[in-house]
Design a protein around this motif. Sequence first.
Motif, PDB file in Angstrom:
ATOM      1  N   THR A 176     -34.055 -19.351  36.213  1.00 16.00           N
ATOM      2  CA  THR A 176     -32.847 -19.871  35.583  1.00 16.00           C
ATOM      3  C   THR A 176     -31.772 -18.794  35.572  1.00 16.00           C
ATOM      4  O   THR A 176     -31.999 -17.689  35.068  1.00 16.00           O
ATOM      5  CB  THR A 176     -33.142 -20.327  34.138  1.00 16.00           C
ATOM      6  OG1 THR A 176     -34.144 -21.345  34.174  1.00 16.00           O
ATOM      7  CG2 THR A 176     -31.893 -20.884  33.477  1.00 16.00           C
ATOM      8  N   PHE A 177     -30.635 -19.133  36.148  1.00 16.68           N
ATOM      9  CA  PHE A 177     -29.477 -18.253  36.115  1.00 16.68           C
ATOM     10  C   PHE A 177     -28.609 -18.710  34.950  1.00 16.68           C
ATOM     11  O   PHE A 177     -28.192 -19.870  34.911  1.00 16.68           O
ATOM     12  CB  PHE A 177     -28.690 -18.363  37.417  1.00 16.68           C
ATOM     13  CG  PHE A 177     -29.444 -17.843  38.606  1.00 16.68           C
ATOM     14  CD1 PHE A 177     -29.257 -16.540  39.049  1.00 16.68           C
ATOM     15  CD2 PHE A 177     -30.364 -18.638  39.269  1.00 16.68           C
ATOM     16  CE1 PHE A 177     -29.969 -16.048  40.135  1.00 16.68           C
ATOM     17  CE2 PHE A 177     -31.080 -18.157  40.358  1.00 16.68           C
ATOM     18  CZ  PHE A 177     -30.886 -16.851  40.787  1.00 16.68           C
ATOM     19  N   VAL A 178     -28.356 -17.814  34.019  1.00 16.97           N
ATOM     20  CA  VAL A 178     -27.647 -18.227  32.815  1.00 16.97           C
ATOM     21  C   VAL A 178     -26.640 -17.142  32.432  1.00 16.97           C
ATOM     22  O   VAL A 178     -26.895 -15.946  32.634  1.00 16.97           O
ATOM     23  CB  VAL A 178     -28.651 -18.523  31.675  1.00 16.97           C
ATOM     24  CG1 VAL A 178     -29.435 -17.286  31.267  1.00 16.97           C
ATOM     25  CG2 VAL A 178     -27.976 -19.158  30.481  1.00 16.97           C
ATOM     26  N   THR A 179     -25.515 -17.562  31.920  1.00 18.30           N
ATOM     27  CA  THR A 179     -24.551 -16.573  31.433  1.00 18.30           C
ATOM     28  C   THR A 179     -24.669 -16.455  29.924  1.00 18.30           C
ATOM     29  O   THR A 179     -24.794 -17.467  29.217  1.00 18.30           O
ATOM     30  CB  THR A 179     -23.108 -16.933  31.816  1.00 18.30           C
ATOM     31  OG1 THR A 179     -22.230 -16.024  31.144  1.00 18.30           O
ATOM     32  CG2 THR A 179     -22.728 -18.347  31.422  1.00 18.30           C
ATOM     33  N   PRO A 236     -26.230 -19.058  24.327  1.00 14.43           N
ATOM     34  CA  PRO A 236     -27.078 -20.087  24.927  1.00 14.43           C
ATOM     35  C   PRO A 236     -28.315 -20.307  24.052  1.00 14.43           C
ATOM     36  O   PRO A 236     -28.614 -19.487  23.188  1.00 14.43           O
ATOM     37  CB  PRO A 236     -27.492 -19.472  26.271  1.00 14.43           C
ATOM     38  CG  PRO A 236     -26.551 -18.362  26.518  1.00 14.43           C
ATOM     39  CD  PRO A 236     -26.099 -17.875  25.180  1.00 14.43           C
ATOM     40  N   LEU A 287     -34.548 -21.846  26.805  1.00 15.91           N
ATOM     41  CA  LEU A 287     -34.642 -21.196  28.114  1.00 15.91           C
ATOM     42  C   LEU A 287     -36.005 -20.531  28.277  1.00 15.91           C
ATOM     43  O   LEU A 287     -36.652 -20.643  29.328  1.00 15.91           O
ATOM     44  CB  LEU A 287     -33.521 -20.167  28.282  1.00 15.91           C
ATOM     45  CG  LEU A 287     -32.121 -20.785  28.407  1.00 15.91           C
ATOM     46  CD1 LEU A 287     -31.035 -19.742  28.153  1.00 15.91           C
ATOM     47  CD2 LEU A 287     -31.935 -21.413  29.782  1.00 15.91           C
ATOM     48  N   PHE A 339     -21.181 -19.161  38.258  1.00 14.83           N
ATOM     49  CA  PHE A 339     -20.331 -18.439  37.309  1.00 14.83           C
ATOM     50  C   PHE A 339     -19.081 -17.891  38.009  1.00 14.83           C
ATOM     51  O   PHE A 339     -19.148 -16.936  38.729  1.00 14.83           O
ATOM     52  CB  PHE A 339     -21.073 -17.260  36.657  1.00 14.83           C
ATOM     53  CG  PHE A 339     -22.439 -17.620  36.165  1.00 14.83           C
ATOM     54  CD1 PHE A 339     -22.621 -18.716  35.345  1.00 14.83           C
ATOM     55  CD2 PHE A 339     -23.545 -16.876  36.532  1.00 14.83           C
ATOM     56  CE1 PHE A 339     -23.886 -19.054  34.885  1.00 14.83           C
ATOM     57  CE2 PHE A 339     -24.809 -17.203  36.085  1.00 14.83           C
ATOM     58  CZ  PHE A 339     -24.986 -18.291  35.268  1.00 14.83           C
TER      59      PHE A 339
END
Lengths: 270, 270
Positions: free
Chosen positions: A141-144, A153, A158, A94
């Motif tokens: 899980t790295f998620v924005t 998302p 997820l 990110f």
Amino acid sequence: MTTGKVTLLSAGPGDLDLLTIKAAKALAAADIVLLDDLVNPGIVSLAPRARVIRVGKRGGCKSTPQAFIQRLMQRYAGKGLHVVRVKGGDALLFGRAGEEITALRHAQIPVEIINGISSGFAAAASLGISLTHREHCQGVTFVTAHKQDHGEPNWAALAATGTTLAIYMGMTRIESLCQALLSALPASTPAAVVQWAATASERRWLGTLDRLAIDPVKEGLESPAVILVGNAVGEAVDWVTHHETRACAGDAHAAFNTWQDVTGTVQHAA
Amino acid sequence: MTTGKVTLLSAGPGDLDLLTIKAAKALAAADIVLLDDLVNPGIVSLAPRARVIRVGKRGGCKSTPQAFIQRLMQRYAGKGLHVVRVKGGDALLFGRAGEEITALRHAQIPVEIINGISSGFAAAASLGISLTHREHCQGVTFVTAHKQDHGEPNWAALAATGTTLAIYMGMTRIESLCQALLSALPASTPAAVVQWAATASERRWLGTLDRLAIDPVKEGLESPAVILVGNAVGEAVDWVTHHETRACAGDAHAAFNTWQDVTGTVQHAA
């Protein structure tokens, strides 16, 4: 033609001691430093030769346009200078490094990337948990929460992975993301929020998914923060006290203090 | 009672310059160093005061049992010593830190965690890609192919997230994982393998998901390696040449050479 280059340098979560040795060496050799505004400003003490230019751009705030940052990098590298573009956390997680790498590549400017500690890792260290405790999950899980098209998302997908979720930039949409996660995960799923991980301003909240949209907000936790959700987070519960402020130790003290002074304004602008 | 403590220290992917400054300081102060076998052995030069004990344990190999490692940590910390447990990559991503933290907590031994660079990040840096290029995805999932119960992760669920997949410990089951991913993702999905990321022995393969189970194996790529799958990986294609070996530069040379000498045996045992 040019002997200049750009180093995309990951500054980590804030504590200058969490910089890599490679990063410190690159800063010492830098001619130009372009500084994001989530980066500990004390970092400039490691770049004594450099001209420092602040190019912060927070979501939704008055900020330096990306195109201008690209032009700055290209202009100075084109003059044969060593430009160090400093980004918070790890530049490859990110932070638009992808677009910057592409633009520099097209301009035939050599790019070096130096990794760093992303705030999700610092948050886990602060909570004393493994992100991938093997009794609970098989990954993270790295998620924005902040998509390019401003949509959400796919939280159900997820959640279905069973991995720990490390959600970045989620505080401004914490209600909708919790609602979506609660459709897929038990209300009792462990959750945590770590604001300003690995800095003197660090604050933590620990609880369960059904309280995640309520209690941290009530306690005043806000961006920049990492939200962690998943059973591995439950390992932290007897380890830290709710909204405990972490004590800082050692020689990073001076840097921390400098940072706190300067980031007073950043926090206000956020 | 005791004034001892244990530091779980992340050694990063291999290049000693990728250690954090905090890690280097902890090593300099260490009394006892417990060393995993995927860690660059050159790291001991940073711990001149310490007694070094090698406690490697590779999947499926003759190795030091986890219970013995726990006892070693507790015994020395109980004597008031500063024990530094060195793990490859980031200690909080695959590496049983969770179990070690729990055991130390129960024994009332203070634990400090120092983050590091996980090999998935080093692989992305080597490929010159963002793990989360916002034109392609909204996150990245780090997952191990090696589950505790020796089953497979839910690859369909992982693929459905649309995140970049960074698969650890996947080379020994690359066929089955590719087969599963091909049921969920296009054959043309960009894929890469980076073996020994950020070391002098680094090797890379770049291609597409339909070739992932075939070509890297043919080219001799094996553990330890990170497998990357997802559209963000496609940004690397014109950036590096297939199975190019990365040149090493700078002052880490000596450490690299030492490491290569020592890891000859490790690679053979893998």
